[in-house]
Design a protein around this motif. Structure first.
Motif, PDB file in Angstrom:
ATOM      1  N   ILE A   6      -7.092  32.672  33.648  1.00  0.00           N
ATOM      2  CA  ILE A   6      -6.698  31.301  33.939  1.00  0.00           C
ATOM      3  C   ILE A   6      -5.510  31.333  34.885  1.00  0.00           C
ATOM      4  O   ILE A   6      -4.709  32.277  34.857  1.00  0.00           O
ATOM      5  CB  ILE A   6      -6.366  30.553  32.621  1.00  0.00           C
ATOM      6  N   THR A   7      -5.414  30.322  35.745  1.00  0.00           N
ATOM      7  CA  THR A   7      -4.306  30.208  36.686  1.00  0.00           C
ATOM      8  C   THR A   7      -3.487  28.979  36.332  1.00  0.00           C
ATOM      9  O   THR A   7      -4.032  27.939  35.978  1.00  0.00           O
ATOM     10  CB  THR A   7      -4.833  30.081  38.128  1.00  0.00           C
ATOM     11  N   GLY A   8      -2.185  29.122  36.419  1.00  0.00           N
ATOM     12  CA  GLY A   8      -1.309  27.999  36.143  1.00  0.00           C
ATOM     13  C   GLY A   8       0.120  28.318  36.519  1.00  0.00           C
ATOM     14  O   GLY A   8       0.424  29.383  37.054  1.00  0.00           O
ATOM     15  N   THR A   9       0.993  27.376  36.213  1.00  0.00           N
ATOM     16  CA  THR A   9       2.413  27.507  36.515  1.00  0.00           C
ATOM     17  C   THR A   9       3.176  27.707  35.207  1.00  0.00           C
ATOM     18  O   THR A   9       2.953  26.972  34.241  1.00  0.00           O
ATOM     19  CB  THR A   9       2.922  26.244  37.232  1.00  0.00           C
ATOM     20  N   VAL A  70      -3.382  34.733  34.579  1.00  0.00           N
ATOM     21  CA  VAL A  70      -3.236  35.375  33.281  1.00  0.00           C
ATOM     22  C   VAL A  70      -4.607  35.836  32.792  1.00  0.00           C
ATOM     23  O   VAL A  70      -5.540  35.039  32.697  1.00  0.00           O
ATOM     24  CB  VAL A  70      -2.628  34.414  32.237  1.00  0.00           C
ATOM     25  N   SER A  71      -4.733  37.139  32.514  1.00  0.00           N
ATOM     26  CA  SER A  71      -5.934  37.677  31.875  1.00  0.00           C
ATOM     27  C   SER A  71      -5.631  37.744  30.384  1.00  0.00           C
ATOM     28  O   SER A  71      -4.540  38.174  29.984  1.00  0.00           O
ATOM     29  CB  SER A  71      -6.253  39.069  32.415  1.00  0.00           C
ATOM     30  N   ILE A  87      -4.080  33.347  21.441  1.00  0.00           N
ATOM     31  CA  ILE A  87      -4.448  33.665  22.812  1.00  0.00           C
ATOM     32  C   ILE A  87      -3.486  34.760  23.251  1.00  0.00           C
ATOM     33  O   ILE A  87      -2.286  34.536  23.371  1.00  0.00           O
ATOM     34  CB  ILE A  87      -4.346  32.437  23.733  1.00  0.00           C
ATOM     35  N   ASN A  88      -4.020  35.965  23.440  1.00  0.00           N
ATOM     36  CA  ASN A  88      -3.206  37.141  23.727  1.00  0.00           C
ATOM     37  C   ASN A  88      -3.342  37.550  25.184  1.00  0.00           C
ATOM     38  O   ASN A  88      -4.410  37.989  25.614  1.00  0.00           O
ATOM     39  CB  ASN A  88      -3.621  38.301  22.814  1.00  0.00           C
ATOM     40  N   ALA A  89      -2.255  37.416  25.944  1.00  0.00           N
ATOM     41  CA  ALA A  89      -2.249  37.833  27.346  1.00  0.00           C
ATOM     42  C   ALA A  89      -2.144  39.342  27.402  1.00  0.00           C
ATOM     43  O   ALA A  89      -1.421  39.952  26.628  1.00  0.00           O
ATOM     44  CB  ALA A  89      -1.065  37.194  28.073  1.00  0.00           C
TER      45      ALA A  89
END
Length: 107
Positions: A6-9, A70-71, A87-89
């Motif tokens: 996912i992509t974000g700020t 983030v993977s 949710i584990n990065a």
């Protein structure tokens, strides 16, 4: 579930937590960070980050307001008839599109 990304700020970065594992006696580190996604219906997503090297690198190379990819993995467990999810990065990188549109240094 593999290759979830996912992509974000980055919206917020929590405090680094440390402890000693009971089974091995080794030190552990973890932290929580939140990103805001983009699009028509943006969402805030909180990620756990576990492991000394991962936490140290995240703190060293990331800051609030930075656009990242983030993977991650999703994990659920049952406790007394209820399910809890994490949710584990496992990998966080500066988003290349954002890096090419700003005058930031190498990532």
């Amino acid at each position: 579930m593999s290759n979830l990304q996912i992509t974000g700020t980055i919206k917020s970065i929590g405090e680094v937590q440390t402890g000693i594992a009971k089974s091995s006696g080794k030190e552990w580190k973890k932290m929580l960070f939140v990103i805001d996604t983009e699009g028509e219906y943006p969402k805030s997503v909180a990620f756990n980050l576990f492991g000394g090297e991962k936490v140290d690198n995240f703190v060293k190379y990331n800051k609030v307001g930075q656009r990242v990819d983030v993977s991650f993995d999703v994990e659920s467990r049952e406790y007394k008839g209820k399910y809890y999810s994490d949710i584990n990065a496992w990998k966080v990188f500066s988003n290349k599109e954002a890096a090419t549109t700003t005058n930031s240094g190498p990532s």
